[in-house]
Scaffold this active site. Structure first.
Site, PDB file in Angstrom:
ATOM      1  N   GLU A  37      12.594  -7.192  -8.297  1.00  0.00           N
ATOM      2  CA  GLU A  37      13.550  -6.137  -7.987  1.00  0.00           C
ATOM      3  C   GLU A  37      14.978  -6.690  -7.953  1.00  0.00           C
ATOM      4  O   GLU A  37      15.946  -5.948  -8.127  1.00  0.00           O
ATOM      5  CB  GLU A  37      13.186  -5.498  -6.635  1.00  0.00           C
ATOM      6  N   HIS A  68     -10.377 -17.733 -14.927  1.00  0.00           N
ATOM      7  CA  HIS A  68     -11.512 -17.129 -15.623  1.00  0.00           C
ATOM      8  C   HIS A  68     -11.187 -15.728 -16.124  1.00  0.00           C
ATOM      9  O   HIS A  68     -12.082 -14.991 -16.539  1.00  0.00           O
ATOM     10  CB  HIS A  68     -12.725 -17.120 -14.692  1.00  0.00           C
ATOM     11  N   LYS A 117      11.915   8.175  -9.099  1.00  0.00           N
ATOM     12  CA  LYS A 117      12.002   9.130  -7.976  1.00  0.00           C
ATOM     13  C   LYS A 117      12.592  10.453  -8.460  1.00  0.00           C
ATOM     14  O   LYS A 117      12.077  11.525  -8.142  1.00  0.00           O
ATOM     15  CB  LYS A 117      12.885   8.562  -6.857  1.00  0.00           C
TER      16      LYS A 117
HETATM   17  O1  PA5 Z   1      13.657  -4.141  -1.296  1.00  0.00           O
HETATM   18  C1  PA5 Z   1      13.918  -2.954  -1.169  1.00  0.00           C
HETATM   19  O2  PA5 Z   1      15.013  -2.556  -0.770  1.00  0.00           O
HETATM   20  C2  PA5 Z   1      12.871  -1.903  -1.464  1.00  0.00           C
HETATM   21  O3  PA5 Z   1      11.704  -2.460  -1.945  1.00  0.00           O
HETATM   22  C3  PA5 Z   1      12.538  -1.127  -0.203  1.00  0.00           C
HETATM   23  O4  PA5 Z   1      12.077  -2.018   0.777  1.00  0.00           O
HETATM   24  C4  PA5 Z   1      11.481  -0.064  -0.464  1.00  0.00           C
HETATM   25  O5  PA5 Z   1      11.883   0.760  -1.506  1.00  0.00           O
HETATM   26  C5  PA5 Z   1      11.249   0.758   0.783  1.00  0.00           C
HETATM   27  O6  PA5 Z   1      12.440   1.346   1.213  1.00  0.00           O
HETATM   28  P1  PA5 Z   1      12.609   1.883   2.673  1.00  0.00           P
HETATM   29  O7  PA5 Z   1      12.499   0.724   3.616  1.00  0.00           O
HETATM   30  O8  PA5 Z   1      13.975   2.490   2.700  1.00  0.00           O
HETATM   31  O9  PA5 Z   1      11.529   2.891   2.904  1.00  0.00           O
END
Ligand code: PA5
Length: 431
Positions: free
Chosen positions: A284, A305, A419
């Protein structure tokens, strides 16, 4: 202490390219520490290890003790950075099979109706002593609006209210931002206990805040050791950044040379979820503007494997990073067998950990000889303190590496696209 071996990767890059990457990494590290890079307003994860908050650690430990005394099940309701860090540490250090203390279960990390139904049914079954289960829940969402988490929380909150009546409120703890968001409205209305995730720390950098620390403490693990493992790593990197810089530089030089997949591999299956956390942290953070190394997670020797053939002989666009555990607290000795039908007597009396280590060494050699650049990162053992050090090491290495790519490590604009499409299909207003 983390030890790094990059010798079997360096032969795949030009010396000048590595030198250049080292130089770039040094500047990027300064940018993280001096808050002069992109997204400086999200570098609070460095500040928390610079100035540890012992009072907060104490508060978390105190609440975790109270919950552990009474809970059969503790639900961690969150997705992405709001649960992967806790799961990484709990799976690495907790028992493989149900042990003492509350069982940790996860929810809000997908939208499977079947999972939610089975979870509610499981919670409604009696505990081992035949009594109604005592269930506690920690909802974790920085934004307080994430659909997967909000949906599961609504269903589970309903179950808790129906099961415990007004007493449900004291069983629920929420971890979210200081203000704003739908979750803060619910917290106020219901009077839940709240922990704050500071605004300057993003989800995937939040494991050393209450986001990760409360579930880890409820699992019976030593959060102070974990946290101070990270503090030690921060102090080490501040005075001697060589390991971190070499690691980020070799990844950068390999990326520049055309490698596109980074396989994070370990021969310790308990670290598979740790790989999951790293996968999110790097994926990410790096995947911006069509750049970045795709993070894969392999649990060896199981995956030798299934994926071993691809690594050994598939397209030569992957590097492999082994996370190696030097010592184990729980070894086993292979017994001698008079019949020896399985032909294993040549290993009789040997330690299973040593045999597994030879499997790692053989795999590293074979993959390297097959054309895969291999990096090894060693930790002395799987412990709270070594995992704390690794967590901070990877957080910092990720930020440095993404600065090397010229991107902002702390945002995730691409995640919004699914989203938007989903909300449109669901008919959400203003989607
Ligand atoms: O690293 C990040 O910011 C994301 O992976 C969030 O943790 C994830 O989308 C969850 O978001 P939130 O904590 O606002 O529910």
């Amino acid at each position: 202490m983390i030890k790094l071996n990059t010798t079997s990767a360096e032969t795949f890059v030009q010396a000048e390219s590595l030198e250049h990457a080292l130089h770039t990494s040094k500047a990027s590290l300064q940018d993280v520490f001096n808050k002069t890079g992109k997204g400086p307003e999200w570098t609070g994860w460095v500040d928390i290890v610079k100035s540890p908050n012992d009072a907060l650690l104490g508060e978390i430990e105190q609440l975790a003790r109270t919950i552990r005394e009474d809970a059969d099940v503790f639900i961690v309701c969150g997705i992405g950075g709001s649960y992967l860090g806790a799961r990484a540490v709990i799976d690495a250090l907790g028992p493989f099979f149900p042990g003492k203390g509350p069982e940790i279960v996860y929810a809000g990390h997908h939208m499977s109706a079947r999972y939610l139904n089975e979870l509610a049914a499981y919670l409604s079954q009696p505990n081992r002593e035949g009594k109604p289960k005592s269930v506690y829940l920690n909802v974790i969402s920085k934004s307080g609006t994430t659909t997967e988490t909000a949906l599961a929380f609504r269903i589970l909150r309903d179950w808790m209210k129906q099961t415990y009546g007004p007493e449900a409120a004291r069983r629920i703890t929420a971890t979210t931002s200081a203000g704003g968001g739908a979750l803060n409205k619910i917290i106020q209305a219901e009077g839940y206990r709240k922990f704050v995730l500071p605004d300057d720390i993003g989800g995937r950098f939040s494991v050393l805040t209450p986001v990760g620390l409360l579930p880890i403490a409820v699992a019976g693990l030593d959060v102070r050791e974990l946290f101070y493992g990270a503090v030690s790593e921060y102090e080490r990197v501040s005075s001697d950044p060589e390991t971190l810089l070499k690691y980020t530089a070799i990844r950068h030089a390999l990326y520049t040379a055309g490698y596109r997949i980074d396989i994070n591999a370990s021969f310790e299956p308990a670290l598979k979820s740790f790989g999951g956390w790293m996968q999110q942290l790097t994926g990410e953070s790096e995947g911006k503007n069509h750049k970045g190394l795709y993070p894969a997670v392999h649990a060896y020797s199981t995956d030798l494997h299934s994926l071993g053939q691809m690594v050994q002989d598939g397209e030569r666009n992957m590097l492999e990073t082994f996370l190696v555990v030097d010592k184990t607290h729980s070894d086993a000795i292979l017994p001698y067998d008079d019949d020896n039908y399985d032909g294993l007597n040549y290993l009789a009396g040997r330690s299973v950990h040593d045999i597994n280590t030879k499997a790692y060494q053989g795999t590293r050699q074979a993959h390297h000889e097959g054309g895969v650049p291999v990096i090894s990162l060693h930790i002395p053992e799987v412990s709270e303190s070594s995992l704390g050090a690794l967590i901070f090491f990877f957080e910092l290495a990720t930020a440095v590496y993404v600065y090397n790519l010229g991107e902002n490590p702390f945002d995730q604009p691409g995640v919004e696209d699914y989203k938007k499409a989903m909300f449109k299909l669901l008919g959400k207003e203003n989607a």
